[in-house]
Write a protein that holds these residues in place. Structure first.
Motif, PDB file in Angstrom:
ATOM      1  N   LYS A 229      99.021   2.650 -43.626  1.00 34.29           N
ATOM      2  CA  LYS A 229      97.650   2.244 -43.831  1.00 34.29           C
ATOM      3  C   LYS A 229      98.077   0.864 -43.703  1.00 34.29           C
ATOM      4  O   LYS A 229      98.867   0.308 -43.735  1.00 34.29           O
ATOM      5  N   VAL A 230      97.017   0.828 -42.655  1.00 27.79           N
ATOM      6  CA  VAL A 230      96.827  -0.444 -42.412  1.00 27.79           C
ATOM      7  C   VAL A 230      96.396  -2.091 -43.621  1.00 27.79           C
ATOM      8  O   VAL A 230      95.626  -1.876 -43.986  1.00 27.79           O
TER       9      VAL A 230
ATOM     10  N   ALA B 146      89.337  -1.767 -41.592  1.00 27.63           N
ATOM     11  CA  ALA B 146      88.694  -0.576 -41.209  1.00 27.63           C
ATOM     12  C   ALA B 146      89.069   0.062 -39.893  1.00 27.63           C
ATOM     13  O   ALA B 146      88.862   1.003 -39.873  1.00 27.63           O
ATOM     14  N   ILE B 147      87.974  -0.611 -38.837  1.00 31.86           N
ATOM     15  CA  ILE B 147      88.504  -0.823 -37.895  1.00 31.86           C
ATOM     16  C   ILE B 147      89.545  -0.330 -37.129  1.00 31.86           C
ATOM     17  O   ILE B 147      89.659   0.312 -36.461  1.00 31.86           O
ATOM     18  N   TYR B 148      90.962  -1.472 -37.641  1.00 29.27           N
ATOM     19  CA  TYR B 148      92.262  -1.113 -37.154  1.00 29.27           C
ATOM     20  C   TYR B 148      92.520   0.373 -37.478  1.00 29.27           C
ATOM     21  O   TYR B 148      93.542   1.010 -37.370  1.00 29.27           O
ATOM     22  N   GLN B 149      92.113   0.791 -38.979  1.00 27.58           N
ATOM     23  CA  GLN B 149      92.528   1.638 -39.383  1.00 27.58           C
ATOM     24  C   GLN B 149      92.131   2.363 -38.301  1.00 27.58           C
ATOM     25  O   GLN B 149      93.023   4.323 -38.454  1.00 27.58           O
ATOM     26  N   LYS B 150      91.026   2.442 -38.097  1.00 25.15           N
ATOM     27  CA  LYS B 150      90.297   3.853 -37.229  1.00 25.15           C
ATOM     28  C   LYS B 150      91.206   4.167 -35.916  1.00 25.15           C
ATOM     29  O   LYS B 150      91.082   5.204 -35.652  1.00 25.15           O
TER      30      LYS B 150
ATOM     31  N   TYR C 206      95.852   7.160 -32.854  1.00 20.61           N
ATOM     32  CA  TYR C 206      96.718   7.180 -32.641  1.00 20.61           C
ATOM     33  C   TYR C 206      98.003   7.864 -32.407  1.00 20.61           C
ATOM     34  O   TYR C 206      98.265   8.862 -31.899  1.00 20.61           O
ATOM     35  N   TYR C 207      97.891   7.840 -34.246  1.00 16.36           N
ATOM     36  CA  TYR C 207      98.863   9.456 -34.344  1.00 16.36           C
ATOM     37  C   TYR C 207      98.527  10.422 -34.983  1.00 16.36           C
ATOM     38  O   TYR C 207      98.834  11.859 -34.586  1.00 16.36           O
ATOM     39  N   ALA C 208      96.951  10.746 -34.421  1.00 16.62           N
ATOM     40  CA  ALA C 208      96.326  11.970 -34.228  1.00 16.62           C
ATOM     41  C   ALA C 208      96.117  12.836 -32.815  1.00 16.62           C
ATOM     42  O   ALA C 208      96.003  14.043 -33.009  1.00 16.62           O
TER      43      ALA C 208
END
Length: 553
Positions: free
Chosen positions: A276-277, A542-546, A551-553
């Motif tokens: 979580k960011v 939210a943008i960073y989290q997206k 990236y990890y997907a």
């Protein structure tokens, strides 16, 4: 040495000739300018049968050679390729203000910008305007050296590619360590004057309370320290430059609360162990840590000029021997290696070091070099630029070269354990490594992978001792799993982040500096939180989290 030089020339000639006969496979997306893709690779065998001329734009450090073609590295490249480069140059300290003007008129642009250093916003803007061209197909067909880098370390290709599959720039890559041992994991190292510790019979502090007592001892024994060490000027228990990258003191607050500190002074974000960011300025650790720094300041333990001083002033005071604790990439920049050691992680509520965001993939600059829409033969330009990624060439471009006519060289040409050519870092004596590097290196696009050391090049001494500090002192206390990776956002999200960050970062940095100096109340803390909400912190995260999720997907 003469035999080795001939061997190197022959080896490079073979590599330059044969490497262009093979691509790296795969297909990039198609788009942007595509003139030149039909050029027959056979016409690009180096050295060319006839001299070809291309045009480039680069920068140079003040006080060094301003004509790139007078540098040994480019002289050799011209001999090896038979490609002559007509350069336009800008002094480095004027680059920021002048490069935007240069990029504004595509009709007057050269074929490529060598030391562009463009951020994501610049790349996407110039791509949209048609000022630069996408490079993925040129890389596939004409850049085998870079393809090999991408094959060995595919994460770098991913970091160079936008959401539409385009690569708009050639990267600078400098691997020194990897993940939690990477040299970039801790930028603002805290260093303590061990000569003062020894003289005052003090132990290396391990907790925030012990550290505070050491600073008090430095303050209370100032007259004795000045007399014994022959110091002119006031003793300063701890100096720093607040909110100034590697000179910021917030590595000290990693132990408070959740243990995040403030490792990303530009964005103020961290990643939790459940991916979580978060914004560190929302954390209890940030609140408690800044309050503790204010306690130090209120006791006269922090340099009163820490909020206003420039780099030159900071260094001058450090070189005068006045500091008990300071912060920088390398203490040799501020004081000296002798009599100083990195300060280990300080325990408060926890014991932790949070690595810098993006550091697990080590040194990386996505926008180091671009090919412009003005290039009449992009294939030739890319083929020439690919020589910068030759494993023997990249270290020279990055640090310097060998066999020059002056007294100082970064390298000597030697051999590795297999008897093959290898660049060996040369002893510099009293010469400044930075000055020699600036005099010899050309920078630009390049790649130095961890696998190159002791095969193509030795590790620089100043990097090696810093890698040892990271591995031995800091890595064992890096308890969090993740850092925010290098991601290439869309043009829309890049602009949103830029707009939001302007207010959010300013709000946090202003509060941090003010609170360390003047202290704060719970009401002040609550106001900071409400201000951050008003500035769009929720959308910002939210943008960073997206992109982290993707990236990890």
């Amino acid at each position: 040495m003469r035999k080795l030089t001939k061997l190197m020339s022959l080896a490079l000639a073979v590599v330059l000739t044969m490497s262009l006969l093979a691509g790296c496979g795969g297909k990039g997306g198609v788009g942007g300018a595509s003139a030149g893709l039909d050029v027959d690779p056979a016409t690009l065998q180096f050295p060319l049968a006839e001299t070809a001329t291309i045009k480039g734009l680069t920068n140079f450090p003040a006080g060094t050679e301003s004509e790139p073609n007078n540098r040994t590295i480019f002289k050799r490249l011209e001999e090896q390729t038979n490609v002559h480069v007509e350069w336009k140059t800008i002094q480095s300290d004027q680059w920021g203000e002048k490069i935007a003007l240069e990029m504004a008129n595509v009709k007057t642009l050269p074929d490529f910008v060598f030391n562009a250093g463009f951020g994501d916003t610049d790349l996407l803007k110039y791509a949209k305007q048609g000022v630069i061209i996408n490079l993925e197909e040129y890389i596939d067909k004409y850049m085998p050296n870079l393809c090999k880098v991408f094959e060995q370390a595919p994460e770098y290709k991913a970091m160079c590619t936008d959401e539409n599959g385009h690569i708009w720039a050639l990267p600078w890559i400098e691997q020194l360590g990897y993940e939690k041992t990477a040299i970039q994991t801790v930028g603002n190292m805290s260093f303590i004057n061990t000569a003062w510790l020894e003289y005052l019979n003090l132990e290396m502090p391990t907790t925030v309370d012990e550290f505070e007592q050491v600073l008090i001892a430095f303050r209370d024994n100032a007259a004795d320290l000045k007399s014994h060490f022959g110091i002119e000027g006031d003793i300063i228990p701890m100096s720093c430059i607040m909110n100034d990258g590697d000179q910021d003191p917030c590595i000290l607050i990693n132990g408070f609360g959740e243990g995040y500190g403030d490792p990303d002074r530009g964005r103020h974000i961290a990643v939790t162990d459940d991916k979580k960011v978060i914004c560190v300025a929302n954390s209890e650790g940030f609140k408690k840590g800044i309050a503790w720094l204010h306690e130090l300041y209120a006791q006269g333990l922090i340099d009163p000029e820490a909020f206003t001083q420039e780099w030159s002033t900071y260094v001058a005071k450090g070189k005068s021997g006045r500091y008990g604790v300071c912060f920088s990439w390398d203490v040799a920049n501020i004081a000296s290696l002798e009599g100083w050691e990195p300060l280990p992680a300080l325990t408060a509520d926890v014991k932790n070091i949070t690595p810098q965001n993006g550091s697990y993939t080590s040194g990386f600059d996505r926008g180091r070099c671009v090919v412009t829409a003005a290039a009449s033969n992009p294939a030739l330009v890319c083929a020439w630029l690919d020589q910068m990624y030759n494993p023997i060439q990249s270290p020279q471009n990055n640090w310097g070269t060998y066999g020059e006519e002056d007294d100082f060289d970064i390298f000597e040409m030697g051999t590795n354990a297999n008897g093959e050519p290898m660049l060996q870092h040369a002893p510099l004596g009293d010469a400044s490594p930075v000055e020699v590097r600036e005099a010899e290196s050309v920078n630009g696009p390049l790649a130095i992978l961890d696998s190159y050391y002791d095969v193509y090049v030795t590790c620089p001494d100043d990097a090696q001792y810093r890698l040892d500090w990271i591995k031995d002192i800091y890595t064992p206390d890096m308890n969090h799993k993740y850092v925010y990776p290098n991601v290439f956002m869309s043009s829309e999200d890049t602009k949103k982040i830029s707009d939001l960050s302007a207010d959010i970062s300013k709000c946090i940095n202003t509060a941090k500096a003010d609170w360390v100096m003047n202290g704060f109340t719970d009401a002040d803390w609550d106001k900071l939180q409400s201000d951050l909400d008003a500035y769009g912190l929720k959308d910002y995260l939210a943008i960073y989290q997206k992109y982290l999720d993707a990236y990890y997907a």
